[in-house]
Design an enzyme around this catalytic site. Structure first.
Site, mmCIF file in Angstrom:
data_model
loop_
_atom_site.group_PDB
_atom_site.id
_atom_site.type_symbol
_atom_site.label_atom_id
_atom_site.label_comp_id
_atom_site.label_asym_id
_atom_site.label_seq_id
_atom_site.Cartn_x
_atom_site.Cartn_y
_atom_site.Cartn_z
ATOM 1 N N HIS A 78 47.587 9.487 -35.853
ATOM 2 C CA HIS A 78 47.318 10.624 -37.191
ATOM 3 C C HIS A 78 46.041 10.182 -36.953
ATOM 4 O O HIS A 78 45.245 10.250 -38.015
ATOM 5 C CB HIS A 78 48.692 10.115 -38.115
ATOM 6 C CG HIS A 78 48.116 10.630 -39.748
ATOM 7 N ND1 HIS A 78 48.940 11.136 -40.575
ATOM 8 C CD2 HIS A 78 47.173 10.638 -40.723
ATOM 9 C CE1 HIS A 78 48.116 11.751 -40.951
ATOM 10 N NE2 HIS A 78 47.084 11.244 -41.579
ATOM 11 N N GLU A 79 46.143 8.973 -37.485
ATOM 12 C CA GLU A 79 44.907 7.930 -37.843
ATOM 13 C C GLU A 79 44.390 7.754 -36.938
ATOM 14 O O GLU A 79 42.539 8.445 -37.005
ATOM 15 C CB GLU A 79 45.081 6.614 -37.995
ATOM 16 C CG GLU A 79 46.041 6.659 -38.935
ATOM 17 C CD GLU A 79 45.966 7.485 -40.226
ATOM 18 O OE1 GLU A 79 44.393 7.310 -40.688
ATOM 19 O OE2 GLU A 79 46.402 7.518 -41.347
ATOM 20 N N HIS B 107 41.736 11.511 -37.017
ATOM 21 C CA HIS B 107 41.099 11.300 -37.956
ATOM 22 C C HIS B 107 39.662 11.099 -37.594
ATOM 23 O O HIS B 107 38.328 11.680 -37.691
ATOM 24 C CB HIS B 107 41.366 10.743 -39.715
ATOM 25 C CG HIS B 107 41.979 10.885 -40.207
ATOM 26 N ND1 HIS B 107 41.924 12.420 -41.043
ATOM 27 C CD2 HIS B 107 43.224 11.203 -40.141
ATOM 28 C CE1 HIS B 107 42.903 12.399 -41.880
ATOM 29 N NE2 HIS B 107 44.038 11.748 -41.051
#
Length: 169
Positions: free
Chosen positions: A77-78, A81
């Protein structure tokens, strides 16, 4: 958890980052720099990506309490980004580009929020209510309201949150 066990967790995080980065490099046909990782995040956030620094900060406690799901969900998820920023520039944080990376590269459902138990990391909360539910605000948000520096509204009913009478001071 002792230092040796935590070192093992950090190695698992690095292996997951490496695997995800390799998938992204194949998909985009370009190389990416491995982000730096720290374990400085406190509170209920599982992780935060610092786009310009190419850095990911993770919540050590949530990682230790939810190891496999944390590594399998939060780490990609990170990283997504950071990849979005490097490929597409500044766009919506959980927009179509981020969702596409989560789905098409990592094969994951693009969930914005984690579902981890936060009882050990949340700190003191205050109950506020609207027309449809009770909200538990952090001490920081509570203090901002009390100092007339902020107002918060329910995302569902759009009503201003009011301090519940059930709070004990």
């Amino acid at each position: 958890m002792d230092n040796g066990q935590f070192r093992q967790l950090k190695m698992q995080v690095q292996r997951k980052l490496s695997a995800c980065l390799k998938q992204a490099e194949i998909y985009f046909n370009r190389t990416f720099t491995m982000p730096t990782v720290s374990y400085e995040i406190r509170g209920v956030k599982a992780g935060v990506a610092y786009l310009q620094k190419n850095e990911i900060r993770l919540n050590r406690t949530l990682l230790q309490e939810n190891t496999q799901s944390f590594i399998n969900e939060v780490v990609p998820h990170e990283l997504a980004h950071l990849l979005v920023y490097q490929v597409f520039g500044k766009v919506q944080p959980h927009g179509k580009e981020w969702k596409s990376i989560m789905l098409n590269i990592f094969g994951l459902t693009p969930n914005i929020y984690h579902q981890f138990d936060v009882i050990n990391v949340q700190g003191q909360t205050f109950s506020y209510s609207c027309d449809c539910q009770t909200h538990h605000l952090t001490l920081r948000r509570h203090n901002k309201i009390q100092q007339n520096k902020a107002e918060y509204f329910c995302k569902k009913c759009k009503k201003k949150l009011k301090l519940s009478t059930s709070n004990s001071f």
